[in-house]
Design an enzyme around this catalytic site. Sequence first.
Site, mmCIF file in Angstrom:
data_model
loop_
_atom_site.group_PDB
_atom_site.id
_atom_site.type_symbol
_atom_site.label_atom_id
_atom_site.label_comp_id
_atom_site.label_asym_id
_atom_site.label_seq_id
_atom_site.Cartn_x
_atom_site.Cartn_y
_atom_site.Cartn_z
ATOM 1 N N GLU A 12 -1.040 5.834 13.510
ATOM 2 C CA GLU A 12 -0.600 6.922 12.635
ATOM 3 C C GLU A 12 -0.819 8.285 13.297
ATOM 4 O O GLU A 12 0.025 9.177 13.180
ATOM 5 C CB GLU A 12 -1.336 6.873 11.301
ATOM 6 C CG GLU A 12 -0.858 7.935 10.321
ATOM 7 C CD GLU A 12 -1.592 7.920 8.992
ATOM 8 O OE1 GLU A 12 -1.162 8.648 8.077
ATOM 9 O OE2 GLU A 12 -2.602 7.194 8.865
ATOM 10 N N CYS A 21 0.807 -1.226 0.000
ATOM 11 C CA CYS A 21 0.000 0.000 0.000
ATOM 12 C C CYS A 21 0.836 1.271 0.000
ATOM 13 O O CYS A 21 0.282 2.379 -0.062
ATOM 14 C CB CYS A 21 -0.949 -0.012 1.185
ATOM 15 S SG CYS A 21 -1.966 -1.504 1.242
ATOM 16 N N HIS A 42 -9.853 1.709 0.028
ATOM 17 C CA HIS A 42 -8.393 1.578 0.009
ATOM 18 C C HIS A 42 -7.965 1.040 -1.349
ATOM 19 O O HIS A 42 -8.257 -0.105 -1.695
ATOM 20 C CB HIS A 42 -7.946 0.649 1.130
ATOM 21 C CG HIS A 42 -6.476 0.640 1.365
ATOM 22 N ND1 HIS A 42 -5.579 1.338 0.577
ATOM 23 C CD2 HIS A 42 -5.722 0.020 2.328
ATOM 24 C CE1 HIS A 42 -4.358 1.146 1.034
ATOM 25 N NE2 HIS A 42 -4.416 0.352 2.080
#
Length: 405
Positions: A311, A162, A334
């Site tokens: 994150e 990703c 995504h």
Amino acid sequence: MTDVVVTGLGATTPLGGDVASTWAAMLEGRSGVSALPEWAAQLPARIAAQLAVEPSEKIDRVKLRRLDRSEQIAIIAAHEAWADSGLAAVDDQVDKYRLGVCFGSGIGGALTLLAQDDILEQSGPRRVSPHTVPMLMPNGPAAWVGLELGAKAGVHAPTSACATGNEAIAWGLDMIRSGRADIVVAGGCEAVIHALPLAGFASMRALSTRNDEPERASRPWDKNRDGFVMGEGAGAIVLERADHAAARGAKVYARVAGAGMTSDGFDIVQPDPEGGIRAMQFALKDAGLTGKDIVHVNAHATSTPVGDMGEVRGIKTAIGDHVLLTSTKSMTGHLLGGAGAVESIAAILAVKNNIVPPTINLEEPDEELTLEVAAGKARELTVTAALNNSFGFGGHNASILYVKA
């Protein structure tokens, strides 16, 4: 250090078949997630963010059959970016020995591999397509973009799960800074909406199973998030040496100020927040900026219980608690290898237009979410510098910094 600017953008996503329609849908806060057809009836996760415009509407039938879906959408995005940059109009004047491509896919031609395996099992080896290998190879999207544009400075195909799209942009930046190219078409793509990848991700408990509410399933930072929604799409960015762009009078969206790439060295799927922190810090150092200079972060934030808050903590450590966050994955799902490229386009347009697209479905923020989010609707503010984060399985981390040109 050589200044590098963005002169062209291209995309095909679950929100639109080009950049303009995708960006408009983002600003409206529209979801691209929907229920899958009957073939997904037995799957735990029966929703996905499918392309808004089928490649068949932009590529002729004969060529379409010789390309994997990932290659199709890579070509579509690259051609739009090339035209948007103004280079298509003067293509015969472009020095192709100074034109490079960095374009990646996280998984590659999985749809071709699975389809041709079915043919092999059902009809025998003689019925397998002679185009199978060029269609399934993970460098196929990059190779086809290079062929379409005639690039001869080098064609590179990072495969970093990703983080792929962001890594491709970072490597494109390096190609120009190191003097190997004047122009690089960089980006990423993914097209693997199929029962097997969906079943695999579901077995890991990574996917949302909010099947009865597709448009509300992708909900980064929300207390009730239960996993990401798989999407498909591609994004392409034309990177150009600033003086080269100026000499031809090109329009400029933003300057690529810096990039940071790290690896966790920790686990094949579980992230180590320290790796993301270092990527952001390296991007700042590369750009000659501090955390105080950053106004906006387009976060990786996939809507998973563990990743989202890790994150946030990393952003607070690397940048500070003053930035405005958003996660466009709440709308696009995504896009795996295509995520970094499409989200970089969103960050670039935020810098260019001084508006941050919203995060939708953030109804009950997680208690740990102590940073401000552009929740529910787009936010207008002066975006002098924006950071785009992408993190991938295998411990790949890539952060790209864009500033006003």
